[in-house]
Write a protein that holds these residues in place. Structure first.
Motif, PDB file in Angstrom:
ATOM      1  N   PRO A  82      73.773  23.643  76.423  1.00 47.86           N
ATOM      2  CA  PRO A  82      73.273  22.550  77.594  1.00 47.86           C
ATOM      3  C   PRO A  82      72.193  21.467  76.432  1.00 47.86           C
ATOM      4  O   PRO A  82      71.099  22.212  76.064  1.00 47.86           O
ATOM      5  CB  PRO A  82      72.979  22.752  78.978  1.00 47.86           C
ATOM      6  N   ASP A  83      72.566  20.229  76.024  1.00 46.41           N
ATOM      7  CA  ASP A  83      71.475  19.463  75.841  1.00 46.41           C
ATOM      8  C   ASP A  83      70.890  18.137  76.581  1.00 46.41           C
ATOM      9  O   ASP A  83      71.584  18.150  77.740  1.00 46.41           O
ATOM     10  CB  ASP A  83      71.869  19.528  74.650  1.00 46.41           C
ATOM     11  N   ALA A  84      69.916  17.512  76.263  1.00 42.97           N
ATOM     12  CA  ALA A  84      69.807  16.461  76.869  1.00 42.97           C
ATOM     13  C   ALA A  84      69.430  15.392  75.682  1.00 42.97           C
ATOM     14  O   ALA A  84      68.430  15.851  74.639  1.00 42.97           O
ATOM     15  CB  ALA A  84      68.347  16.840  77.655  1.00 42.97           C
ATOM     16  N   VAL A  85      68.584  14.336  76.325  1.00 44.47           N
ATOM     17  CA  VAL A  85      68.197  12.894  74.944  1.00 44.47           C
ATOM     18  C   VAL A  85      66.321  14.129  75.262  1.00 44.47           C
ATOM     19  O   VAL A  85      66.014  13.658  76.450  1.00 44.47           O
ATOM     20  CB  VAL A  85      68.548  11.660  75.547  1.00 44.47           C
ATOM     21  N   SER A  86      65.713  13.842  74.461  1.00 44.04           N
ATOM     22  CA  SER A  86      64.489  14.278  74.388  1.00 44.04           C
ATOM     23  C   SER A  86      63.509  13.500  73.119  1.00 44.04           C
ATOM     24  O   SER A  86      64.379  13.296  72.377  1.00 44.04           O
ATOM     25  CB  SER A  86      63.949  15.450  74.733  1.00 44.04           C
ATOM     26  N   THR A  87      61.741  13.908  73.337  1.00 43.54           N
ATOM     27  CA  THR A  87      61.393  13.516  72.530  1.00 43.54           C
ATOM     28  C   THR A  87      61.020  14.657  71.782  1.00 43.54           C
ATOM     29  O   THR A  87      60.846  15.293  72.516  1.00 43.54           O
ATOM     30  CB  THR A  87      60.163  12.746  73.369  1.00 43.54           C
ATOM     31  N   PRO A  88      60.491  14.510  70.318  1.00 44.22           N
ATOM     32  CA  PRO A  88      59.701  16.000  69.947  1.00 44.22           C
ATOM     33  C   PRO A  88      58.094  15.755  70.659  1.00 44.22           C
ATOM     34  O   PRO A  88      57.905  15.026  71.532  1.00 44.22           O
ATOM     35  CB  PRO A  88      59.358  15.118  68.771  1.00 44.22           C
ATOM     36  N   GLU A  89      57.660  16.677  70.753  1.00 41.12           N
ATOM     37  CA  GLU A  89      55.977  16.217  71.292  1.00 41.12           C
ATOM     38  C   GLU A  89      55.229  15.161  70.464  1.00 41.12           C
ATOM     39  O   GLU A  89      54.984  15.078  69.620  1.00 41.12           O
ATOM     40  CB  GLU A  89      55.467  18.025  71.040  1.00 41.12           C
ATOM     41  N   LEU A  90      54.237  14.156  71.582  1.00 40.74           N
ATOM     42  CA  LEU A  90      53.920  13.696  70.707  1.00 40.74           C
ATOM     43  C   LEU A  90      52.356  14.036  71.008  1.00 40.74           C
ATOM     44  O   LEU A  90      52.147  14.438  72.517  1.00 40.74           O
ATOM     45  CB  LEU A  90      54.697  11.961  72.087  1.00 40.74           C
ATOM     46  N   ASN A  91      51.394  13.456  70.634  1.00 41.26           N
ATOM     47  CA  ASN A  91      50.653  13.444  70.713  1.00 41.26           C
ATOM     48  C   ASN A  91      48.824  12.226  70.716  1.00 41.26           C
ATOM     49  O   ASN A  91      49.718  10.922  70.596  1.00 41.26           O
ATOM     50  CB  ASN A  91      50.022  14.167  69.395  1.00 41.26           C
ATOM     51  N   ALA A 121      65.449  12.647  89.115  1.00 43.73           N
ATOM     52  CA  ALA A 121      66.711  13.265  89.496  1.00 43.73           C
ATOM     53  C   ALA A 121      67.424  13.426  87.648  1.00 43.73           C
ATOM     54  O   ALA A 121      68.106  13.926  87.762  1.00 43.73           O
ATOM     55  CB  ALA A 121      66.857  12.456  90.166  1.00 43.73           C
ATOM     56  N   ASP A 122      66.838  13.060  86.523  1.00 42.92           N
ATOM     57  CA  ASP A 122      67.409  12.524  85.967  1.00 42.92           C
ATOM     58  C   ASP A 122      66.875  13.077  84.551  1.00 42.92           C
ATOM     59  O   ASP A 122      67.193  12.479  83.112  1.00 42.92           O
ATOM     60  CB  ASP A 122      67.997  11.070  85.565  1.00 42.92           C
ATOM     61  N   GLY A 123      66.150  13.379  84.176  1.00 45.69           N
ATOM     62  CA  GLY A 123      64.771  13.700  83.886  1.00 45.69           C
ATOM     63  C   GLY A 123      63.623  14.093  83.934  1.00 45.69           C
ATOM     64  O   GLY A 123      63.143  14.427  85.094  1.00 45.69           O
ATOM     65  N   PHE A 124      62.244  13.964  83.103  1.00 41.43           N
ATOM     66  CA  PHE A 124      61.167  14.830  82.685  1.00 41.43           C
ATOM     67  C   PHE A 124      60.586  13.882  81.987  1.00 41.43           C
ATOM     68  O   PHE A 124      60.641  13.511  80.852  1.00 41.43           O
ATOM     69  CB  PHE A 124      60.499  16.527  83.285  1.00 41.43           C
ATOM     70  N   ASP A 143      68.676  12.557  81.214  1.00 41.78           N
ATOM     71  CA  ASP A 143      70.197  12.591  80.882  1.00 41.78           C
ATOM     72  C   ASP A 143      71.072  11.844  79.264  1.00 41.78           C
ATOM     73  O   ASP A 143      71.760  12.057  78.926  1.00 41.78           O
ATOM     74  CB  ASP A 143      70.989  12.068  81.884  1.00 41.78           C
ATOM     75  N   ASP A 144      69.688  10.673  79.318  1.00 45.53           N
ATOM     76  CA  ASP A 144      70.768   9.436  78.413  1.00 45.53           C
ATOM     77  C   ASP A 144      69.277   8.287  78.626  1.00 45.53           C
ATOM     78  O   ASP A 144      67.936   8.522  78.905  1.00 45.53           O
ATOM     79  CB  ASP A 144      71.923   8.559  79.180  1.00 45.53           C
ATOM     80  N   ALA A 145      69.294   7.484  76.768  1.00 44.73           N
ATOM     81  CA  ALA A 145      68.555   6.859  76.367  1.00 44.73           C
ATOM     82  C   ALA A 145      67.424   6.213  77.469  1.00 44.73           C
ATOM     83  O   ALA A 145      66.571   5.997  77.599  1.00 44.73           O
ATOM     84  CB  ALA A 145      68.772   6.070  75.629  1.00 44.73           C
ATOM     85  N   ALA A 146      68.998   5.011  78.872  1.00 46.11           N
ATOM     86  CA  ALA A 146      68.014   4.298  79.609  1.00 46.11           C
ATOM     87  C   ALA A 146      66.874   5.395  80.008  1.00 46.11           C
ATOM     88  O   ALA A 146      65.853   4.579  80.609  1.00 46.11           O
ATOM     89  CB  ALA A 146      69.327   3.926  80.434  1.00 46.11           C
ATOM     90  N   ALA A 147      67.896   6.354  80.949  1.00 48.82           N
ATOM     91  CA  ALA A 147      66.627   6.780  81.428  1.00 48.82           C
ATOM     92  C   ALA A 147      65.435   7.548  80.907  1.00 48.82           C
ATOM     93  O   ALA A 147      64.132   7.173  81.733  1.00 48.82           O
ATOM     94  CB  ALA A 147      67.066   8.413  82.421  1.00 48.82           C
ATOM     95  N   LEU A 148      65.385   8.171  79.618  1.00 50.15           N
ATOM     96  CA  LEU A 148      64.067   8.182  79.222  1.00 50.15           C
ATOM     97  C   LEU A 148      63.749   7.580  78.779  1.00 50.15           C
ATOM     98  O   LEU A 148      62.006   7.087  79.066  1.00 50.15           O
ATOM     99  CB  LEU A 148      64.802   8.698  77.213  1.00 50.15           C
TER     100      LEU A 148
END
Length: 463
Positions: free
Chosen positions: A367-376, A414-417, A436-441
């Motif tokens: 399972p995968d998701a739309v995510s960012t790398p670690e941002l500082n 419900a669709d991300g963190f 779950d998707d770019a819009a939720a991100l």
């Protein structure tokens, strides 16, 4: 015996999980000798009689390891010098040689001018207040005195035999390995060849200048050579190791980076097939897909604080068979010792993947998701903790299903963190977002932007 007077080392080198500084500036041979004496004194207080000392491939390693050994012996504690080896082999030496205590002189994945100490006494990794207490011992002269012995030992053969007796590949594999000129290069090629792999070796010569790329597989730019080698050869999979060999990077045939929280899914499934109902520990930076994956396979999912020492302590406390961190530290207790070991994790990964005709397909199906790398968010010393404290106390996150304050602020939807936590090693706030998707991100990042600007006006955000 007369007391030894040392210059008290700089406060800034005493980090949350280890000691780390710039060689000949904040981390001098004299500072390391003093720390060795304090560590030896703490060992005496804990009834420990000997400490195994290993070092990574940095140019400053021999001098600093020598100073450390002198300091430890001044406390009346024996030193077993195991030479230039990956950090996991230093941890292994504590078991194999029966010392139960060890120190790895390593700068991990930091630039060449850094070095440091990762310390274990009586099977416990030192962290936080226990590390600071070493500085107190030096300042107060609270030191034991004696004349410990020094001897050399070689643990590489025993380490290889231990893994080769346990891990079996279902078929030979062709693998790219990139050691980044770190100390893993001294052991990894031998290990994977003896497991039955044909290798494409990248930067396996140990060189403390790190002439090719930075030895940190958590950063995509450091995996480009692996991606290129997979494209240009018929190798099936790529493995990369950090500067001291305790973390693993994984790349598929078509160049997709499989981040450690997804690697952990595969490891969890495998471990739970033999340890039904086992507890799997993961840190707050990991994907939200992990908990459901573990539960579906009958395991108990436990989110915990970031930090290899903290995860190891939790593993010990719970008896969990497996733990992992987003940074790439993976801790196998099932069939292994519970310490983080990138080489062993790589061997266990190949054991699983060798059962499949197409290893990359197995990894890409996770399972995968739309995510960012670690941002500082870069800040001044002390400010990250204050910002996160304000976020915890003042910010409201509309539509959130849960706000987890275990380690920073992790806001579940419900669709991300979204996550904001103060780093324990550098003055930054670490951010991570997944959806779950770019819009939720974008929506979750917007909520965090509003919250962060609300508690710290003028904050410079990296997203």
């Amino acid at each position: 015996m007369t007391a030894t007077a040392y210059t008290v080392p700089a406060q800034e080198i005493f980090k949350a999980y280890d000691i780390r500084g710039i060689v000949d500036k904040t981390l001098t041979a004299d500072a390391v000798r003093a720390i060795g004496h304090a560590l030896g004194s703490e060992a005496v207080a804990r009834g420990q009689k000997a400490i195994a000392v290993g070092r990574d491939g940095r140019l400053s390693g021999p001098e600093l390891a020598g100073a450390l050994a002198d300091g430890i012996r001044a406390a009346g504690v024996d030193v077993v010098d195991i030479g230039c080896v990956p950090t996991p082999l230093t941890y292994f030496a504590a078991y194999e040689l029966g010392t139960h205590s060890c120190v790895s002189v390593t700068g991990s994945h930091n630039p060449p001018d850094y070095n440091g100490l990762k310390m274990v006494l009586g099977g416990q990794t030192l962290y936080g207040p226990q590390i600071l207490d070493l500085r107190r011992r030096i300042a107060e002269g609270d030191l034991a005195h004696g004349a410990g012995t020094l001897r050399q030992a070689q643990v590489v053969d025993a380490y290889l035999e231990r893994i080769l007796g346990d891990v079996k590949l279902a078929r030979p594999m062709k693998v790219v390995i990139d050691c980044g000129n770190g100390v893993a290069g001294a052991v990894a090629p031998t290990l994977f060849k003896r497991l039955g792999c044909e290798l494409v070796e990248l930067f396996c010569e140990v060189d403390g200048k790190f002439p090719n790329h930075h030895p940190d597989p958590s950063k995509p730019e450091n995996l480009q050579d692996v991606i290129r080698a997979l494209k240009e050869t018929d190798a099936e999979i790529g493995l990369a190791f950090d500067g001291d060999g305790d973390r693993l990077g994984v790349v598929t045939k078509d160049g997709e980076i499989i981040y450690p929280d997804r690697q952990l899914m595969l490891f969890a499934e495998d471990v739970l097939s033999r340890v039904p109902g086992g507890e799997i520990i993961y840190d707050v930076k990991c994907t939200r897909n992990l908990a459901g994956w573990i539960k579906q396979r009958g395991g108990k999912a436990t989110m915990w604080n970031t930090g290899h020492a903290l995860v190891k302590a939790k593993l010990k406390e719970t008896g969990a068979p497996l733990a992992g961190e987003m940074s790439g530290h993976v801790f196998f207790k099932e069939r292994w010792y519970g310490f983080d070991d990138g080489l062993y994790a790589g061997a266990r990964l190949l054991e699983i993947l060798s059962r499949a005709a197409d290893p990359s397909a197995v990894l890409k199906a996770l399972p995968d998701a739309v995510s960012t790398p670690e941002l500082n968010i870069k800040m001044n010393e002390g400010e990250p903790f204050e910002l996160v404290k304000r976020l915890r106390e003042q910010a409201g996150f509309e539509g959130a299903t849960e706000v987890v304050t275990l380690d920073g602020v992790r806001v579940e939807y419900a669709d991300g963190f979204g996550l904001a936590r103060p780093s324990n090693t550098t003055p930054v706030v670490v951010l991570r977002f997944e959806a779950d998707d770019a819009a939720a991100l974008a929506r979750i990042q917007g909520a965090f932007r509003k919250a962060l600007e609300g508690v710290w006006p003028g904050v410079a955000l990296p997203f």
